[in-house]
Write a protein that holds these residues in place. Structure first.
Motif, PDB file in Angstrom:
ATOM      1  N   UNK A 205       0.851  -1.199   0.000  1.00  0.00           N
ATOM      2  CA  UNK A 205       0.000   0.000   0.000  1.00  0.00           C
ATOM      3  C   UNK A 205       0.888   1.251   0.000  1.00  0.00           C
ATOM      4  N   UNK A 206       0.696   2.113  -0.983  1.00  0.00           N
ATOM      5  CA  UNK A 206       1.500   3.319  -1.081  1.00  0.00           C
ATOM      6  C   UNK A 206       1.008   4.376  -0.096  1.00  0.00           C
ATOM      7  N   UNK A 207       1.968   5.073   0.481  1.00  0.00           N
ATOM      8  CA  UNK A 207       1.640   6.117   1.446  1.00  0.00           C
ATOM      9  C   UNK A 207       1.093   7.346   0.727  1.00  0.00           C
TER      10      UNK A 207
ATOM     11  N   UNK B  57      -3.725  -5.635   4.918  1.00  0.00           N
ATOM     12  CA  UNK B  57      -4.088  -4.467   4.114  1.00  0.00           C
ATOM     13  C   UNK B  57      -2.916  -3.497   4.043  1.00  0.00           C
ATOM     14  N   UNK B  58      -2.429  -3.089   5.191  1.00  0.00           N
ATOM     15  CA  UNK B  58      -1.318  -2.131   5.229  1.00  0.00           C
ATOM     16  C   UNK B  58       0.039  -2.814   5.102  1.00  0.00           C
TER      17      UNK B  58
ATOM     18  N   UNK C   9       2.091   1.280   8.996  1.00  0.00           N
ATOM     19  CA  UNK C   9       1.024   1.659   9.914  1.00  0.00           C
ATOM     20  C   UNK C   9       0.220   2.866   9.414  1.00  0.00           C
ATOM     21  N   UNK C  10      -1.105   2.833   9.604  1.00  0.00           N
ATOM     22  CA  UNK C  10      -1.896   4.035   9.332  1.00  0.00           C
ATOM     23  C   UNK C  10      -1.554   5.133  10.328  1.00  0.00           C
ATOM     24  N   UNK C  11      -1.988   6.337  10.030  1.00  0.00           N
ATOM     25  CA  UNK C  11      -1.702   7.476  10.899  1.00  0.00           C
ATOM     26  C   UNK C  11      -2.649   7.559  12.091  1.00  0.00           C
TER      27      UNK C  11
END
Length: 258
Positions: A1-3, A88-89, A93-95
């Motif tokens: 997953x691209x940031x 998924x990620x 890590x998500x923000x």
């Protein structure tokens, strides 16, 4: 997953992926960043920090709300966070992780039983700034409109300022509008006095329904219970380190005869 240049926000819950509460949370988060939803395929209230072991998990991409990446999981709320991080990620890590908005309060001792809060706790364990949101209304017709500006403000504050290490926020809303504002609180000292209603099934075997009364043993005006009773949004900082540090000196004075 691209940031993405926008913050990435993981949305989870325990009431299920089609619950009105998660829709309200998605509506707010879509304005703040890129939203990824991973939620149970059915209600998981009261699951606490349960995880699925010994049987496979089902995990499917679904298209429910336009412009939102969504996944439906057969497991618990904590399973949802674990799968989000790993599948998924893929470790990036998500923000922010937000859980809810739960149909029903998760104040005081309820935090221990809550699937909503356990999903947020799992986010914090993964070093993701995390918030759990709950509303004092169990019905499917619950009105979340008065919660949204507070959800937005708290999420923006966490995105901008972060949270102390190993800490997350437990946020509870009174039902109805005309809220007085936000109160930073401690968890009230309370418990459930449970009873089990015994009944007999058609095969003459007993079965039980859990009932109970919420017992408040705390008259403090700095608690989440007090804040909610006085029409404030309660915000309790929560930690997952359950060590009773105040008890360690006492135990270290014990003499062990072994």
């Amino acid at each position: 997953m691209k940031k993405s240049t926008k913050p990435t926000i993981l949305v989870v819950n325990d009431d299920g992926i089609t619950a009105p509460g998660i829709k309200a949370l998605i509506d707010v988060m879509k304005d703040l960043g890129r939203v990824v939803v991973v939620a149970p395929d059915s209600p998981q209230s009261g699951m606490g920090h349960a995880i699925t072991i010994g049987k496979p998990l089902r995990f499917d991409k679904v298209d429910i709300y336009e412009g939102v990446e969504m996944y439906r999981c057969s497991g618990t709320p904590v399973d949802c966070v674990k799968l989000a991080v790993n599948s998924v990620f893929k470790g990036e890590k998500p923000d922010l992780c937000v859980s809810g908005i739960n149909h029903g309060l998760n104040n005081s001792i309820n935090v221990l039983y809550s699937g909503t809060m356990s999903a947020a706790v799992e986010g914090a364990i993964e070093s993701i700034p995390s918030i759990g949101f709950s509303l004092d209304d169990f019905t499917l017709q619950a009105d979340f409109s008065h919660c949204k500006k507070y959800v937005r403000e708290l999420a923006m504050q966490v995105l901008e300022n972060g949270l102390p290490a190993a800490t997350l926020l437990n946020v509870n809303f009174p039902a109805g509008g005309d809220l007085k504002g936000i109160k930073i609180c401690r968890q009230a000292n309370a418990k459930w006095a449970e009873e089990f209603d015994e009944r007999i099934d058609p095969h003459k075997r007993p079965y039980y329904w859990l009932t109970g009364v919420f017992q408040l043993n705390d008259a403090g005006e700095d608690t989440d219970v007090w804040a909610l009773e006085h029409n404030y949004v309660s915000v309790v900082p929560v930690q997952f380190d359950m060590t009773a540090y105040h008890a360690m000196p006492i135990l270290n004075n014990w003499t062990f005869n072994v």
